[in-house]
Design an enzyme around this catalytic site. Structure first.
Site, PDB file in Angstrom:
ATOM      1  N   GLY A   1       0.799  -1.214   0.000  1.00 38.37           N
ATOM      2  CA  GLY A   1       0.000   0.000   0.000  1.00 38.37           C
ATOM      3  C   GLY A   1       0.828   1.258   0.000  1.00 38.37           C
TER       4      GLY A   1
ATOM      5  CE1 TYR B   1       2.680   3.456   9.166  1.00 43.05           C
ATOM      6  CE2 TYR B   1       0.989   2.217   7.999  1.00 43.05           C
ATOM      7  CZ  TYR B   1       2.304   2.390   8.373  1.00 43.05           C
ATOM      8  OH  TYR B   1       3.258   1.498   7.935  1.00 43.05           O
TER       9      TYR B   1
ATOM     10  CG  ASP C   1      -4.379   5.239   2.939  1.00 41.92           C
ATOM     11  OD1 ASP C   1      -4.843   4.105   2.702  1.00 41.92           O
ATOM     12  OD2 ASP C   1      -3.256   5.418   3.446  1.00 41.92           O
ATOM     13  CD  GLU C   2     -12.249   3.777   1.401  1.00 44.92           C
ATOM     14  OE1 GLU C   2     -12.442   2.728   2.041  1.00 44.92           O
ATOM     15  OE2 GLU C   2     -13.165   4.525   1.008  1.00 44.92           O
ATOM     16  CB  VAL C   3      -4.394   0.900   2.584  1.00 41.04           C
ATOM     17  CG1 VAL C   3      -3.636  -0.351   2.992  1.00 41.04           C
ATOM     18  CG2 VAL C   3      -3.749   1.528   1.349  1.00 41.04           C
TER      19      VAL C   3
ATOM     20  CB  THR D   1       9.942  -5.746 -10.967  1.00 45.08           C
ATOM     21  OG1 THR D   1      11.036  -4.917 -11.361  1.00 45.08           O
ATOM     22  CG2 THR D   1      10.105  -7.126 -11.590  1.00 45.08           C
TER      23      THR D   1
END
Length: 464
Positions: A127, A154, A254-256, A311
């Site tokens: 994230g 955070y 931020d909806e992590v 990558t």
């Protein structure tokens, strides 16, 4: 002289050796392993079985990653299907049927405006990389550099993500006050405190002599997780959307941790009705495997090819697991179920707080719940809040583990006991979790040194 037979000392249990070798070999930065000294060997749903044969109810859920709990059948089947098909597992950012299916399912869950006119960027597997991508995106689109972020936030551990987080040592973002009713920075709390936060934000952005240039973007969490399970008022979120839109400042949400049904709607922004310019997603969208993306308004899509690359953007197994998870949550109404069960659990936690004055505040949304532990012998401030008690919170966490319950701590002083159970939690399991937590709080109060009591011993890991 008679000969005596020497009996060899019994070898220590295998799990103790594993823990010892971990402590010797892994870096000092390890975190969960310090407070949760267990060796998981099997897991299903809510339950983890350790190498010592004990079973635990897992209310950490991979820090919110496991929306369906451990090893849900639909996730395992999705992974097996990809493995058995002979499909490539590593494809950089090339198009594949697996990727197309994931994108289609994800867009089916998004707020309408983003689903209709959105773009998606696949990021590195964590994230924090998606947060970095969001910052690069808005800086490119606006030509500005600065960021606006909030106290207690955070957003990850890479350079810019950490800069926008609450624990940054060298802040490069303008820090704004987050509405925290229990410990209101303005000393008023409630809607008035949230309104003052909004006014402060407007003043910072509009003051030509304030020393703060207009930022490239504003980032916020609808519920601060690591910050202590602090839900932002819906009205305040709407004000932030209005403030940023009026000043052409892209709003990044931020909806992590809050996404995929966790807070009672599929995406936490839906409760307030706002649509951000950028949505940062990770954790549960990969169905337990590493995956991170940003979804954003097409007008922001101004960066050059390769402007943000990596990558491992093409994790096929994670995309398959994510598709299965997103579809299962959507089709089975698990977001609404989280809202219903979360409200029931919140009511019971408030009853627990009424019985223990060491619990200063109970809060949360859906199945993202927290109890703030406080020093009950200290004086309260004007709003009734007492100083945080991280020692007691750590004792509660240990007592929970002794009773076969895994919980995490968070908040400004690591004094908030956090519950992040899977969305598949049953009523019976919820009762078992809360029973163990209530027993752990009572035991920790008795065991805390000083006027609160003595130190009884307990047996770790009751059958789940």
């Amino acid at each position: 002289m008679a000969l005596t037979e020497t009996v060899p000392a019994a070898a220590p249990p295998a799990h103790e050796g594993i823990l010892r070798r971990q402590a010797l070999r892994e870096s000092a930065a390890r975190t969960y392993a310090r407070s949760l000294p267990i060796v998981p060997v099997r897991a299903r749903g809510l339950t983890i079985e350790g190498a010592d044969g004990r079973r635990y109810l897992d209310c950490l859920s991979g820090a919110g990653t496991l929306a369906l709990g451990h090893n849900h059948p639909v996730v395992l089947e999705a992974i097996r299907t990809v493995l058995d098909s002979g499909a490539p597992l590593h494809i950089l950012d090339l198009a594949t049927p697996v990727k197309d299916a994931f994108t289609t399912e994800l867009f089916a869950t998004l707020p309408g405006e983003l689903a209709e006119r959105g773009r998606i960027q696949f990021c590195g597997p964590a994230g924090t990389d998606a947060v970095e991508a969001a910052f690069t995106l808005v800086r490119t689109a606006t030509g500005r550099e600065g960021l606006a972020a909030f106290s207690g936030a955070y957003h990850g551990m890479t350079a810019d993500a950490l800069t926008a987080s609450g624990g940054a040592r060298h802040p490069g973002a303008t820090r704004l006050p987050y509405p925290y009713a229990y410990r209101c920075p303005f000393g008023v709390g409630g809607e008035h405190g949230a309104e003052l936060s909004a006014r402060w934000t407007e003043n910072v952005l509009d003051d030509p002599k304030g020393g703060v240039p207009r930022p490239a973007g504003m980032i916020l969490e609808t519920v601060q997780g690591e910050g202590g399970v602090i839900p932002a008022p819906d009205g305040w979120l709407r004000r932030m959307r209005e403030i940023t839109a009026a000043r052409s400042v892209p709003l990044i949400v931020d909806e992590v941790q809050t996404g995929v049904g966790r807070t009672g709607t599929f995406w936490a922004v839906e409760q307030s009705g706002i649509v951000p310019d950028v949505l940062v997603l990770s954790k549960a969208i990969g169905g337990s495997l590493p995956l991170a993306v940003i979804v954003y308004r097409e007008e922001l899509d101004a960066w050059r090819p390769g402007a943000h690359a990596g990558t491992f953007r093409g994790n096929q197994l994670a995309m398959a697991a994510g598709t299965a998870t997103l579809a299962y949550v959507r089709r089975n109404g698990l977001a609404a179920r989280a809202a219903e069960l979360g409200a029931t659990m919140l009511a019971r936690l408030r009853g627990l707080a009424a019985a223990h004055d060491c619990i200063g505040d109970v809060r949360g949304r859906g199945l993202m719940l927290g109890l703030e532990l406080v020093d009950r012998d200290a004086d309260a401030d004007a709003l009734g809040a007492r100083p945080a008690d991280p020692v007691l919170a750590a004792a509660v966490q240990r007592a929970c583990l002794d009773r076969g319950l895994i919980v995490e701590l968070g908040g400004r002083h690591s004094a908030v006991v956090r519950l992040l159970p899977p969305l598949t939690l049953t009523d019976e399991q919820a009762d078992a979790v809360l029973d163990r937590l209530a027993d752990a709080v009572a035991a920790a109060v008795r065991a805390t040194p000083g006027p609160l009591g003595s130190s009884p011993t307990t047996q770790r890991g009751t059958p789940a």
